[in-house]
Design an enzyme around this catalytic site. Structure first.
Site, PDB file in Angstrom:
ATOM      1  N   HIS A 116      -7.877  -5.499  -0.100  1.00 36.76           N
ATOM      2  CA  HIS A 116      -6.589  -4.823   0.015  1.00 36.76           C
ATOM      3  C   HIS A 116      -5.801  -5.286   1.246  1.00 36.76           C
ATOM      4  O   HIS A 116      -4.579  -5.409   1.204  1.00 36.76           O
ATOM      5  CB  HIS A 116      -6.826  -3.316   0.076  1.00 36.76           C
ATOM      6  N   SER A 122       0.840  -1.192   0.000  1.00 34.30           N
ATOM      7  CA  SER A 122       0.000   0.000   0.000  1.00 34.30           C
ATOM      8  C   SER A 122       0.884   1.254   0.000  1.00 34.30           C
ATOM      9  O   SER A 122       1.753   1.383  -0.852  1.00 34.30           O
ATOM     10  CB  SER A 122      -0.957  -0.051   1.188  1.00 34.30           C
ATOM     11  N   ASP A 139      -8.564  -7.007  -4.368  1.00 34.26           N
ATOM     12  CA  ASP A 139      -8.165  -5.667  -3.907  1.00 34.26           C
ATOM     13  C   ASP A 139      -8.712  -4.634  -4.901  1.00 34.26           C
ATOM     14  O   ASP A 139      -8.233  -4.545  -6.028  1.00 34.26           O
ATOM     15  CB  ASP A 139      -6.637  -5.602  -3.845  1.00 34.26           C
TER      16      ASP A 139
END
Lengths: 393, 393
Positions: free
Chosen positions: B366, B167, B333
């Site tokens: 995610h 991320s 995700d």
């Protein structure tokens, strides 16, 4: 409460509704026609604000009920009295449009719990003379439909030629077909679901928490106190608005384009167009929508689970139905994805219903049903034309 | 400001950082090593709070820098001093884990702008003696990486064996590989993007507006006033948290299950488990995170657009690189979808880089990179083992 008090209050409420939505007709239901609600409460008197377009034929067989979505209202095909913009579905409803007002008598009601003239949490409670606020009973999609059915009765219409709507409007369409199968000749649920998903409940809960976090919300009593939870409602709208679009559409429309500036400003102003757009969506929404009504509408959607009323089997909601269905979804809609709409189609198939299903290819996300989508218009025009022939219209 | 004043302030700040995160080491950078920021400002003195695990070998060739995500911190593999929970990536980092602390010297820094001991908006501004609040300069991912490089210098490490993160951590990995190619032997960007998408900026903007709508935010000066914008930060976290999961995972985990009750209550309490879960996520987050830091972290991510620094061509960021890359994405995700990660892979291919790419099949969204994902662990173990052989470790 005496009968005179009641009349006075009801008239005051009527006046207020007319002021709020000058172009809407208002049907008043008095204490002799109380509305029993799913939650156990009953509304002793209430009103429905609605718009009609076109002319009801002598047989009263050409009526189409259009059901609005979460933040929609009855102004489906006329200039909106607050925003001054065109009707929210004037692409779909009007002379020569797929729902042709030269042929059909179109009705659109502000739903129960709404804030555009129909009784909702912003209405005055005749018992207290104050706005209901949170003392307004939580209503369900079925309650909304029950109230609409009372209006349809009042208009002297036995069977609706069609019930049409997207999103929360589609939930109402499904509820109509389940609750009153003999009164719905054709049903067009668009971009909807037979039950609200966990992710969708989650987004609604964020919106509600944003509203309730605003001190101006004042435990729901903001109207009596002359306040408005503007910031909270705007945040709720901003979060929801993202879910109405798609990643692709946002990329195509805004990308990382900057707003009125040549470079990022290293600050928290709206550098990006998408930020400016979202802030605008939030701020303008506050001018036309009531925060408590937003709580009630989202809750009604969260509670919607049609199968739960039929032993957990969705097909049972439609057994023996003669209604003709046209179900529609959009490829980029991630709020009410095709899978949810396909679940409806499978249940209708299992129930032996007459159903057609179209998934429209588009990158515009959930809001596609409100936008210029030629395949949607062609499909609905064709479906309506076929159903009208069957109906002898 | 005299030298003595500066020392006093710096020591006070150091003490404060140690109190905040007792188990972290803190590297203090004085005025002789100012940090020039992308926004034009410069931090005359700042500190980095960091954790290390394992032992640096004599050649200083076995260091792995782990980069944390938006709301992460340096406590990657130890009990968190505030929450008392295990490290946020103790599945990945530790003895015998894919990033094996028996073999590697693992460093994790709280990023610049963070709130766990590294200088950020909640730190005291030595010039004013008050918390920086919004006078803290807006920092970028590149600024964070620049600060990390100064710490790596301080530790006497020339080349990092690997830089790993998911991320926002993955953004730092990409920035490291672009800014310091000769200092990164292997890079593992996971579930990330080379630039933040319009939809992701939109979600961040909702979070920021929720925080700034909270009157306790007080224009950012809440610390000096002894306040905390708890409700706004909680709403921001709730909205963001939905984006870390997937529709499927939410359905599997919560569905429409009710919380502690047999039936819906026709009210606005948390009837559904998903509501209760989200509220809990919001409330607990407030105890461990600073609201202004949330603004700064999200802004840094929004501003990230690696190609923009290389004539708009992402491949140019990696031309001639000898770094070995392992890029990873997760099928469910939707915040940093496979397409964004594939864009990175295509750019690396175009630059002639050594790159492997794995898309892990999972429904966990995610957050998968933080969870038990055997395919992820196997892939990273294999990649690290191969790179270690090449490195002669």
């Amino acid at each position: 409460m005496s009968a005179i008090d009641h009349t006075v209050n009801a008239t005051a409420e009527l006046r207020r509704a007319e002021t709020q939505s000058p172009s809407s007709r208002v049907a008043l239901f008095e204490a002799d026609q109380p509305l029993a609600l799913d939650g156990g409460a009953s509304l002793a008197s209430f009103q429905i604000a609605y718009q009609t377009y076109g002319t009801l034929n002598a047989e009263k067989s050409n009526a189409v009920l259009v059901c609005h979505a979460l933040t929609g209202d009855q102004h489906v095909a006329n200039i909106h009295p607050i925003t001054g913009k065109g009707g929210w579905w004037s692409l779909m409803v009007g002379p020569g449009r797929p729902i042709d007002t030269d042929r059909f008598f179109v009705i659109c009601t502000n739903v129960l719990g709404g804030c555009m003239g129909t009784t909702g949490p912003a209405s005055f409670d005749p018992a207290s003379g104050e706005p209901y606020a949170l003392s307004f009973p939580v209503v369900t999609i079925r309650d909304m439909v029950r109230a609409q059915a009372m209006l349809v009765d009042r208009l002297g219409i036995d069977t609706l030629f069609a019930v049409v709507g997207g999103s929360m409007g589609g939930m109402q369409v499904l509820q109509w077909a389940a609750s009153y199968p003999e009164r719905v000749f054709a049903a067009v649920p668009i971009a909807t679901a037979a039950r609200h998903s966990s992710q969708n409940i989650a987004f609604h809960e964020v919106g509600r928490q944003a509203i309730m976090a605003d001190p101006d919300w004042s435990g729901g009593n903001y109207l009596a106190l002359g306040r408005t939870p503007r910031k909270g409602l705007a945040v709720a709208r901003m979060a929801a608005h993202i879910t109405y679009l798609s990643d692709e559409a946002l990329h195509r429309k805004f990308g990382r384009n900057l707003q009125d500036r040549l470079a990022i400003t290293f600050g928290f102003d709206a550098d990006f167009q998408i930020e400016s757009y979202l802030r605008h969506q939030g701020m303008t929404f506050v001018d036309r929508f009531d925060a408590n009504s937003y709580l009630y509408m989202t809750r009604a959607m969260d509670y919607f689970d049609l199968a739960a009323d039929y032993d957990g089997t969705l097909a049972n909601a439609f057994r023996g139905t003669k209604t003709r269905f046209c179900v529609m979804s959009f490829t980029s809609d991630w709020l009410f994805p095709t899978s949810e709409n396909r679940t409806i189609v499978h249940a209708l198939n299992a129930a032996g219903a007459n159903v057609s299903f179209v998934e429209v290819e588009t990158d515009k996300g959930h809001d596609s049903f409100l936008l210029e989508e030629p395949e949607m218009f062609a499909t609905i025009s064709g479906f309506i034309a076929g159903a009208a022939r069957r109906r002898g219209l």
